[in-house]
Design a protein around this motif. Structure first.
Motif, PDB file in Angstrom:
ATOM      1  N   MET A   1       0.847  -1.179   0.000  1.00 55.42           N
ATOM      2  CA  MET A   1       0.000   0.000   0.000  1.00 55.42           C
ATOM      3  C   MET A   1       0.893   1.244   0.000  1.00 55.42           C
ATOM      4  SD  MET A   1      -2.982   1.123   2.646  1.00 55.42           S
ATOM      5  CE  MET A   1      -4.283   0.397   1.688  1.00 55.42           C
ATOM      6  N   PRO A   2       0.614   2.204  -0.895  1.00 52.39           N
ATOM      7  CA  PRO A   2       1.438   3.408  -0.963  1.00 52.39           C
ATOM      8  C   PRO A   2       1.268   4.278   0.286  1.00 52.39           C
ATOM      9  CG  PRO A   2      -0.114   3.319  -2.811  1.00 52.39           C
ATOM     10  CD  PRO A   2      -0.410   2.174  -1.911  1.00 52.39           C
ATOM     11  N   LYS A   3       2.315   5.008   0.594  1.00 54.84           N
ATOM     12  CA  LYS A   3       2.265   6.002   1.655  1.00 54.84           C
ATOM     13  C   LYS A   3       1.515   7.209   1.091  1.00 54.84           C
ATOM     14  CE  LYS A   3       5.859   8.701   2.866  1.00 54.84           C
ATOM     15  NZ  LYS A   3       7.206   9.021   3.348  1.00 54.84           N
ATOM     16  N   THR A   4       0.708   7.886   1.920  1.00 58.06           N
ATOM     17  CA  THR A   4      -0.008   9.071   1.452  1.00 58.06           C
ATOM     18  C   THR A   4       0.643  10.333   2.014  1.00 58.06           C
ATOM     19  OG1 THR A   4      -1.586   9.068   3.271  1.00 58.06           O
ATOM     20  CG2 THR A   4      -2.200   7.824   1.300  1.00 58.06           C
ATOM     21  N   LYS A   5       0.503  11.406   1.260  1.00 55.33           N
ATOM     22  CA  LYS A   5       0.981  12.719   1.696  1.00 55.33           C
ATOM     23  C   LYS A   5      -0.021  13.745   1.190  1.00 55.33           C
ATOM     24  CE  LYS A   5       5.019  15.744   1.805  1.00 55.33           C
ATOM     25  NZ  LYS A   5       4.796  16.140   3.179  1.00 55.33           N
ATOM     26  N   THR A   6      -0.408  14.664   2.073  1.00 49.08           N
ATOM     27  CA  THR A   6      -1.403  15.675   1.727  1.00 49.08           C
ATOM     28  C   THR A   6      -0.725  16.966   1.278  1.00 49.08           C
ATOM     29  OG1 THR A   6      -2.956  14.724   3.312  1.00 49.08           O
ATOM     30  CG2 THR A   6      -3.387  16.983   2.587  1.00 49.08           C
ATOM     31  N   PHE A   7      -1.241  17.524   0.198  1.00 45.85           N
ATOM     32  CA  PHE A   7      -0.751  18.774  -0.368  1.00 45.85           C
ATOM     33  C   PHE A   7      -1.917  19.749  -0.495  1.00 45.85           C
ATOM     34  CE2 PHE A   7       1.934  15.404  -1.948  1.00 45.85           C
ATOM     35  CZ  PHE A   7       3.202  15.893  -1.691  1.00 45.85           C
ATOM     36  N   ASP A   8      -1.612  21.033  -0.370  1.00 54.28           N
ATOM     37  CA  ASP A   8      -2.619  22.072  -0.566  1.00 54.28           C
ATOM     38  C   ASP A   8      -2.716  22.402  -2.047  1.00 54.28           C
ATOM     39  OD1 ASP A   8      -3.516  22.808   2.134  1.00 54.28           O
ATOM     40  OD2 ASP A   8      -1.405  23.312   2.434  1.00 54.28           O
ATOM     41  N   VAL A   9      -3.937  22.531  -2.530  1.00 55.45           N
ATOM     42  CA  VAL A   9      -4.211  22.943  -3.903  1.00 55.45           C
ATOM     43  C   VAL A   9      -4.972  24.261  -3.820  1.00 55.45           C
ATOM     44  CG1 VAL A   9      -5.457  22.406  -6.036  1.00 55.45           C
ATOM     45  CG2 VAL A   9      -4.322  20.579  -4.754  1.00 55.45           C
ATOM     46  N   TYR A  10      -4.454  25.262  -4.509  1.00 53.03           N
ATOM     47  CA  TYR A  10      -5.076  26.589  -4.531  1.00 53.03           C
ATOM     48  C   TYR A  10      -5.620  26.841  -5.924  1.00 53.03           C
ATOM     49  CZ  TYR A  10      -2.679  27.215  -0.125  1.00 53.03           C
ATOM     50  OH  TYR A  10      -2.246  27.064   1.161  1.00 53.03           O
ATOM     51  N   SER A  11      -6.837  27.388  -5.983  1.00 56.09           N
ATOM     52  CA  SER A  11      -7.407  27.673  -7.299  1.00 56.09           C
ATOM     53  C   SER A  11      -8.145  29.003  -7.271  1.00 56.09           C
ATOM     54  CB  SER A  11      -8.340  26.549  -7.747  1.00 56.09           C
ATOM     55  OG  SER A  11      -9.454  26.461  -6.897  1.00 56.09           O
ATOM     56  N   ASP A  12      -8.175  29.623  -8.439  1.00 60.30           N
ATOM     57  CA  ASP A  12      -8.984  30.816  -8.654  1.00 60.30           C
ATOM     58  C   ASP A  12      -9.881  30.502  -9.852  1.00 60.30           C
ATOM     59  OD1 ASP A  12      -7.454  31.293 -10.991  1.00 60.30           O
ATOM     60  OD2 ASP A  12      -6.393  33.008 -10.147  1.00 60.30           O
ATOM     61  N   PRO A  13     -10.666  31.436 -10.340  1.00 61.11           N
ATOM     62  CA  PRO A  13     -11.568  31.102 -11.443  1.00 61.11           C
ATOM     63  C   PRO A  13     -10.886  30.598 -12.721  1.00 61.11           C
ATOM     64  CG  PRO A  13     -12.309  33.097 -10.384  1.00 61.11           C
ATOM     65  CD  PRO A  13     -10.962  32.770  -9.785  1.00 61.11           C
ATOM     66  N   VAL A  60       2.573  14.508  -9.720  1.00 57.97           N
ATOM     67  CA  VAL A  60       1.775  13.373  -9.258  1.00 57.97           C
ATOM     68  C   VAL A  60       2.385  12.062  -9.760  1.00 57.97           C
ATOM     69  CG1 VAL A  60      -0.474  12.226  -9.469  1.00 57.97           C
ATOM     70  CG2 VAL A  60      -0.356  14.675  -8.962  1.00 57.97           C
ATOM     71  N   ASN A  61       2.777  12.003 -11.017  1.00 61.68           N
ATOM     72  CA  ASN A  61       3.410  10.800 -11.561  1.00 61.68           C
ATOM     73  C   ASN A  61       4.691  10.459 -10.814  1.00 61.68           C
ATOM     74  OD1 ASN A  61       1.417  10.446 -13.483  1.00 61.68           O
ATOM     75  ND2 ASN A  61       2.551  11.497 -15.088  1.00 61.68           N
ATOM     76  N   CYS A  62       5.476  11.463 -10.493  1.00 62.47           N
ATOM     77  CA  CYS A  62       6.732  11.242  -9.774  1.00 62.47           C
ATOM     78  C   CYS A  62       6.453  10.738  -8.360  1.00 62.47           C
ATOM     79  CB  CYS A  62       7.547  12.523  -9.742  1.00 62.47           C
ATOM     80  SG  CYS A  62       9.218  12.262  -9.153  1.00 62.47           S
ATOM     81  N   CYS A  63       5.472  11.320  -7.696  1.00 61.63           N
ATOM     82  CA  CYS A  63       5.098  10.831  -6.362  1.00 61.63           C
ATOM     83  C   CYS A  63       4.711   9.359  -6.424  1.00 61.63           C
ATOM     84  CB  CYS A  63       3.929  11.641  -5.801  1.00 61.63           C
ATOM     85  SG  CYS A  63       4.357  13.260  -5.175  1.00 61.63           S
ATOM     86  N   ARG A  64       3.819   9.038  -7.326  1.00 64.78           N
ATOM     87  CA  ARG A  64       3.342   7.651  -7.433  1.00 64.78           C
ATOM     88  C   ARG A  64       4.459   6.682  -7.793  1.00 64.78           C
ATOM     89  NH1 ARG A  64      -2.364   9.351 -10.231  1.00 64.78           N
ATOM     90  NH2 ARG A  64      -3.403   9.832  -8.256  1.00 64.78           N
ATOM     91  N   ALA A  65       5.392   7.121  -8.634  1.00 68.37           N
ATOM     92  CA  ALA A  65       6.532   6.273  -8.988  1.00 68.37           C
ATOM     93  C   ALA A  65       7.423   6.006  -7.774  1.00 68.37           C
ATOM     94  CB  ALA A  65       7.353   6.920 -10.100  1.00 68.37           C
ATOM     95  N   ASN A  66       7.332   6.876  -6.774  1.00 66.16           N
ATOM     96  CA  ASN A  66       8.125   6.727  -5.559  1.00 66.16           C
ATOM     97  C   ASN A  66       7.295   6.209  -4.384  1.00 66.16           C
ATOM     98  OD1 ASN A  66      11.037   7.831  -5.882  1.00 66.16           O
ATOM     99  ND2 ASN A  66       9.741   9.159  -7.125  1.00 66.16           N
ATOM    100  N   GLY A  67       6.132   5.621  -4.668  1.00 63.42           N
ATOM    101  CA  GLY A  67       5.315   4.996  -3.633  1.00 63.42           C
ATOM    102  C   GLY A  67       4.552   5.966  -2.753  1.00 63.42           C
ATOM    103  N   ILE A  68       4.276   7.167  -3.259  1.00 69.06           N
ATOM    104  CA  ILE A  68       3.532   8.174  -2.499  1.00 69.06           C
ATOM    105  C   ILE A  68       2.243   8.491  -3.244  1.00 69.06           C
ATOM    106  CG2 ILE A  68       3.540  10.540  -1.618  1.00 69.06           C
ATOM    107  CD1 ILE A  68       6.653  10.294  -1.606  1.00 69.06           C
ATOM    108  N   GLU A  69       1.127   8.329  -2.566  1.00 70.44           N
ATOM    109  CA  GLU A  69      -0.165   8.671  -3.158  1.00 70.44           C
ATOM    110  C   GLU A  69      -0.578  10.057  -2.646  1.00 70.44           C
ATOM    111  OE1 GLU A  69      -3.279   8.699  -5.562  1.00 70.44           O
ATOM    112  OE2 GLU A  69      -1.745   7.146  -5.579  1.00 70.44           O
ATOM    113  N   PRO A  70      -0.595  11.072  -3.530  1.00 69.63           N
ATOM    114  CA  PRO A  70      -0.956  12.422  -3.078  1.00 69.63           C
ATOM    115  C   PRO A  70      -2.434  12.514  -2.705  1.00 69.63           C
ATOM    116  CG  PRO A  70       0.031  12.465  -5.282  1.00 69.63           C
ATOM    117  CD  PRO A  70      -0.215  11.040  -4.929  1.00 69.63           C
TER     118      PRO A  70
END
Length: 111
Positions: A1-13, A60-70
């Motif tokens: 099972m991949p390790k998870t890590k939380t990231f902040d996503v900021y959006s405007d219109p 995201v691809n790099c995280c997943r390739a390193n066993g991290i699910e964002p």
């Protein structure tokens, strides 16, 4: 099972960005992590704000390739985001080492 890590996503219109600590990118990709991202992302202090069109999916691809699910903590504003006023992500000015060229061969197929 991949390790998870939380990231902040900021959006405007009009756009979204993933906020990532520069130190995390250095640990994940290496000293020449900037070579994997475009100047359409931004940086401020110890943070990089990876734009949604290209750089976010590369990250995201790099995280997943390193066993991290964002995982995402989403922040939205109806106004123009101040992120647009941050400095554009500056390019690498040094030449990569031999060790990085070997790593680069591993990373490029992911994107």
């Amino acid at each position: 099972m991949p390790k998870t890590k939380t990231f902040d996503v900021y959006s405007d219109p009009g756009h979204s960005w993933i906020r990532v600590e520069i130190g995390f990118l250095e640990r994940l990709i290496g000293h020449y992590w900037r070579q994997n991202f475009t100047p359409f992302s931004y940086e401020r202090g110890e943070w990089v704000f990876l734009e949604e069109d290209v750089d976010a999916s590369r990250f995201v691809n790099c995280c997943r390739a390193n066993g991290i699910e964002p995982k995402w903590r989403v922040h939205h504003t109806k106004k123009r985001s101040r992120i647009r006023d941050y400095s554009a992500l500056s390019p690498v000015t040094e030449r990569p080492t031999h060790e990085f060229r070997q790593l680069e061969g591993f990373l490029n197929p992911l994107f």
